[in-house]
Design a protein around this motif. Sequence first.
Motif, PDB file in Angstrom:
ATOM      1  N   UNK A 209       0.853  -0.949  -0.500  1.00  0.00           N
ATOM      2  CA  UNK A 209      -0.158   0.074  -0.431  1.00  0.00           C
ATOM      3  C   UNK A 209       0.989   1.161   0.032  1.00  0.00           C
ATOM      4  N   UNK A 210       2.301   0.858   0.542  1.00  0.00           N
ATOM      5  CA  UNK A 210       3.185   2.150   0.365  1.00  0.00           C
ATOM      6  C   UNK A 210       3.608   2.129  -0.821  1.00  0.00           C
ATOM      7  N   UNK A 211       3.959   1.838  -1.668  1.00  0.00           N
ATOM      8  CA  UNK A 211       4.107   1.312  -2.760  1.00  0.00           C
ATOM      9  C   UNK A 211       5.974   0.418  -2.925  1.00  0.00           C
ATOM     10  N   UNK A 212       6.156   0.498  -1.588  1.00  0.00           N
ATOM     11  CA  UNK A 212       7.128   0.018  -0.952  1.00  0.00           C
ATOM     12  C   UNK A 212       7.242  -1.289  -1.431  1.00  0.00           C
ATOM     13  N   UNK A 213       7.310  -1.930  -2.359  1.00  0.00           N
ATOM     14  CA  UNK A 213       7.521  -3.158  -3.571  1.00  0.00           C
ATOM     15  C   UNK A 213       8.208  -3.725  -2.672  1.00  0.00           C
ATOM     16  N   UNK A 215      10.030  -3.918  -0.190  1.00  0.00           N
ATOM     17  CA  UNK A 215       9.868  -5.066   1.161  1.00  0.00           C
ATOM     18  C   UNK A 215       8.434  -5.545   1.375  1.00  0.00           C
ATOM     19  N   UNK A 216       7.841  -5.673   0.236  1.00  0.00           N
ATOM     20  CA  UNK A 216       6.559  -6.604   0.199  1.00  0.00           C
ATOM     21  C   UNK A 216       7.459  -7.363   0.081  1.00  0.00           C
ATOM     22  N   UNK A 217       7.965  -8.447  -1.095  1.00  0.00           N
ATOM     23  CA  UNK A 217       8.650  -8.940  -1.209  1.00  0.00           C
ATOM     24  C   UNK A 217       9.329  -9.831  -0.820  1.00  0.00           C
ATOM     25  N   UNK A 218      10.466  -9.075  -0.101  1.00  0.00           N
ATOM     26  CA  UNK A 218      11.009  -9.451   1.034  1.00  0.00           C
ATOM     27  C   UNK A 218      10.430 -10.371   1.607  1.00  0.00           C
ATOM     28  N   UNK A 219       9.050  -9.964   2.218  1.00  0.00           N
ATOM     29  CA  UNK A 219       8.452 -10.546   2.972  1.00  0.00           C
ATOM     30  C   UNK A 219       7.136 -11.366   2.820  1.00  0.00           C
ATOM     31  N   UNK A 220       7.508 -11.613   1.705  1.00  0.00           N
ATOM     32  CA  UNK A 220       6.404 -13.273   0.815  1.00  0.00           C
ATOM     33  C   UNK A 220       7.613 -13.853   0.338  1.00  0.00           C
TER      34      UNK A 220
END
Length: 310
Positions: A209-213, A215-220
């Motif tokens: 949602x913050x467009x911090x892709x 970090x999102x990818x690392x999480x997933x």
Amino acid sequence: MKIEQGLFTDDFTDYHAVLGIAIDADSKQIRKRYLKIARKLHPDSFASAGEAERKKAGEFLSKLVNPAYEKLSQDKESTEYGVVLRLKGQQLSQDSSAITWKTSGAKELLGTGNVDNVYTTKLKELATEQYESLDQLLEITGKISELNLAYLVRKGGNATTAAAPAQPPAPAAAAAPGRPAPPPSPTRPRQHRANIIESYLNRAKEFEDKQDYTRAILELREALQSHPKSAALHNRVGNVYLKAGQPKLAKIHLSKVLDLVSEKDPMVQEIKLKLAALGKTTSSSSGQSKGNQKAGKSKGGLFGLFGGKK
């Protein structure tokens, strides 16, 4: 550098076992133990050893010890890792019959009434030997992980018993005369797994949602290490890769979803459309790249190589 014992057998990395520390170790204990291990594996400590042994020590430090310390020393990472451990303990305590116990320490821990003292004593004994010999390092780390696994089983079981005393079975669940009792329902372990995956998806959504892709990818991707067959995780990481402008990686994960779900799943049609679009995009990009190469060649000679006339 593979360990197949204790928590490591469940597609999980036991960072506490790598450092030879208790599951409930605090930040000071973690740092103290890490510094001690780092000194042992430092090249200066192997000055008189052969090249092969120095290289082996360096690999253990960079590929095993440093990642464990990074995971456990960062507040957010450590907290999330602790949540996963607690959920694993709850799940395993409900059905530990499928686990094959190999070490005497773990077996003793499972049968003792003094869980914490036995755990602390056995862990200390193993940790003292853990980094004394590089040849035995992985074996001892596996033993520590099995001890951690036994500890989680005991603590998870005790917590459940203390919170909710055993109740007599409901009439509907009681076994009929002459028939064996029904097996325990697998619903709760599946629910724990679903809860873990959902927590990763929610955190990834916050970054997305913050467009911090990144970090999102690392999480997933971290979630996928423990749950590589989760269609929901592959679907989400594929879509985040699309938003991040990485169609090739998106295609890999979206294709994986089709391998994991049935043809009747509602998400299948949507994913097929995305993959079809990705196929066209990739072909277009490839054609454009070839066209650019031809244009570059047509300039000819040295001027073509260095960008034309100045």
